[in-house]
Every structure is written in structure tokens, then in C-alpha cells.
Motif scaffolding. Structure first.
Motif, PDB file in Angstrom:
ATOM      1  N   UNK A  23      41.462  47.846  33.121  1.00 40.64           N
ATOM      2  CA  UNK A  23      40.882  48.630  34.193  1.00 40.64           C
ATOM      3  C   UNK A  23      39.417  48.290  34.366  1.00 40.64           C
ATOM      4  N   UNK A  24      38.842  48.741  35.488  1.00 40.67           N
ATOM      5  CA  UNK A  24      37.455  48.402  35.778  1.00 40.67           C
ATOM      6  C   UNK A  24      36.930  49.327  36.868  1.00 40.67           C
ATOM      7  N   UNK A  25      35.611  49.468  36.901  1.00 44.41           N
ATOM      8  CA  UNK A  25      34.942  50.214  37.954  1.00 44.41           C
ATOM      9  C   UNK A  25      34.906  49.329  39.199  1.00 44.41           C
ATOM     10  N   UNK A  26      35.480  49.813  40.304  1.00 50.00           N
ATOM     11  CA  UNK A  26      35.526  49.059  41.551  1.00 50.00           C
ATOM     12  C   UNK A  26      34.839  49.894  42.627  1.00 50.00           C
ATOM     13  N   UNK A  27      33.686  49.415  43.076  1.00 54.60           N
ATOM     14  CA  UNK A  27      32.933  50.109  44.113  1.00 54.60           C
ATOM     15  C   UNK A  27      33.351  49.508  45.451  1.00 54.60           C
ATOM     16  N   UNK A  28      33.911  50.312  46.361  1.00 54.15           N
ATOM     17  CA  UNK A  28      34.542  49.794  47.570  1.00 54.15           C
ATOM     18  C   UNK A  28      33.693  48.843  48.426  1.00 54.15           C
ATOM     19  N   UNK A  29      32.450  49.108  48.646  1.00 54.42           N
ATOM     20  CA  UNK A  29      31.645  48.269  49.530  1.00 54.42           C
ATOM     21  C   UNK A  29      31.200  46.988  48.814  1.00 54.42           C
ATOM     22  N   UNK A  30      30.980  47.051  47.523  1.00 61.28           N
ATOM     23  CA  UNK A  30      30.473  45.906  46.771  1.00 61.28           C
ATOM     24  C   UNK A  30      31.562  45.000  46.206  1.00 61.28           C
ATOM     25  N   UNK A  31      32.732  45.542  45.956  1.00 61.84           N
ATOM     26  CA  UNK A  31      33.793  44.801  45.282  1.00 61.84           C
ATOM     27  C   UNK A  31      35.054  44.742  46.137  1.00 61.84           C
ATOM     28  N   UNK A  87      36.925  54.239  39.123  1.00 64.50           N
ATOM     29  CA  UNK A  87      37.533  53.488  38.025  1.00 64.50           C
ATOM     30  C   UNK A  87      39.016  53.320  38.323  1.00 64.50           C
ATOM     31  N   UNK A  88      39.487  52.080  38.305  1.00 62.91           N
ATOM     32  CA  UNK A  88      40.891  51.808  38.608  1.00 62.91           C
ATOM     33  C   UNK A  88      41.559  51.168  37.396  1.00 62.91           C
ATOM     34  N   UNK A  89      42.664  51.756  36.991  1.00 63.58           N
ATOM     35  CA  UNK A  89      43.416  51.256  35.846  1.00 63.58           C
ATOM     36  C   UNK A  89      44.441  50.226  36.312  1.00 63.58           C
ATOM     37  N   UNK A  90      44.837  49.372  35.385  1.00 60.47           N
ATOM     38  CA  UNK A  90      45.821  48.336  35.667  1.00 60.47           C
ATOM     39  C   UNK A  90      47.074  48.640  34.852  1.00 60.47           C
ATOM     40  N   UNK A  91      48.229  48.626  35.505  1.00 59.59           N
ATOM     41  CA  UNK A  91      49.495  48.862  34.815  1.00 59.59           C
ATOM     42  C   UNK A  91      49.846  47.673  33.925  1.00 59.59           C
TER      43      UNK A  91
END
Length: 162
Positions: free
Chosen positions: A54-62, A30-34
Motif C-alpha cells: 500500500x501507499x499514500x496516493x495524492x490524487x492531483x500529484x500521483x 492511503x490505498x492498500x493493495x490486495x
């Protein structure tokens, strides 16, 4: 101890471990946005997703990009021989600040990202390169329609026309 009871305990332990594992993965991805930024996430869908929180970011898919959408200033200075020529052919030294930002809407963020890219939209020097000529031309056009005295006395009208 009964075999059914032991099986139940093992299942509960496995469920708890699995639950903590899923929570750890979510916490990691999960990555937050400032504030003043937008995150654009390219998923497997046709349109990218834009978020300001913020949003869930899966490295291989996103694939994610961060765009700075905060207010930036571009200063135009026309002095001396480069001064603004007025309607009465007087040359005026002028220094103007323009305020530029991306609206905090999904469509505007996507339009800017597709038009110039997230990194370029976040870079002050690039924005100055992109907009300085347009702002300078607007100053020349409006300055040529006003007398020298009006530039000082009618600042509101000068600003509105630009």
C-alpha cells in the motif's frame, strides 16, 4: 484565568484539530493493495514506484494503476486436423495448460507495465491473445521432435523441452 493559560489551551486545541485533520487525510489517501496485485504509482520522479502492500496516493500529484500479478492459466487445445504432428508423423490430440504470472519484483512489474500495460496484463483474454501463438508454436516444435509414444510416456521431458 490567566491569558497565557487560555492561549496555551487554544494552541493545544488547534494542534489536536490539526493532528486529527492530518490523520484523516492520510486515512483517506492511503490505498492498500490486495494479495496477488501490484500498485504502480507515477509520481513527479522519473521512475514510477511499485508497491505490493500500500501507499499514500495524492490524487492531483500521483497517478496509480493496479496490476493483477496472480497466476493465470492459458489452455492450448490441438485436436483433430489441428492435432500435434509427431516425429513418426502420427497426429496426437493434446490439451495443455500453461501457467503465467508476473514475478513479484519491482523490475518485472515495471517491465510488464511498460511493455503491455497494467490493464492488458490483468486481462485473461489479452494474455491468451499474446501467448497462445507462442505456446502453440512451442508445442509444435517439441512435438515434432518426439515420437507419439514418447509424448505419453515421457511427459516430464516433453514439459521440460517446452
Amino acid at each position: 484565568m490567566d491569558i497565557a493559560f487560555v492561549t496555551l489551551i487554544v494552541l493545544v486545541i488547534v494542534a489536536v484539530i490539526l493532528l486529527f485533520g492530518i490523520m484523516a487525510l492520510i486515512a483517506k489517501f492511503y490505498q492498500k493493495v490486495d494479495q496477488g496485485h501490484a500498485m504502480i504509482v507515477n509520481t513527479m520522479r522519473a521512475e514510477p514506484e511499485v508497491t505490493f502492500t500500500g501507499r499514500l496516493v495524492i490524487p492531483i500529484l500521483h497517478r496509480r494503476e493496479i496490476m493483477d500479478i496472480s497466476l493465470k492459466t492459458i489452455e492450448i487445445e490441438r485436436m483433430g486436423k489441428e492435432g500435434l504432428i509427431c516425429l513418426d508423423n502420427m497426429r496426437a490430440d493434446i490439451k495443455v495448460k500453461f501457467f503465467v504470472r508476473v514475478n513479484k519484483t519491482r523490475d518485472d512489474v515495471l517491465r510488464v507495465a511498460q511493455g503491455i500495460g497494467c490493464q492488458r496484463a490483468s486481462n485473461q483474454a489479452t494474455l491468451e491473445d499474446l501467448f497462445s501463438a507462442k505456446f502453440s508454436e512451442a508445442l509444435k516444435t517439441v512435438g515434432k521432435s518426439m515420437d507419439f509414444v514418447d509424448l505419453y510416456g515421457a511427459r516430464d521431458r516433453f514439459r521440460a523441452q517446452i
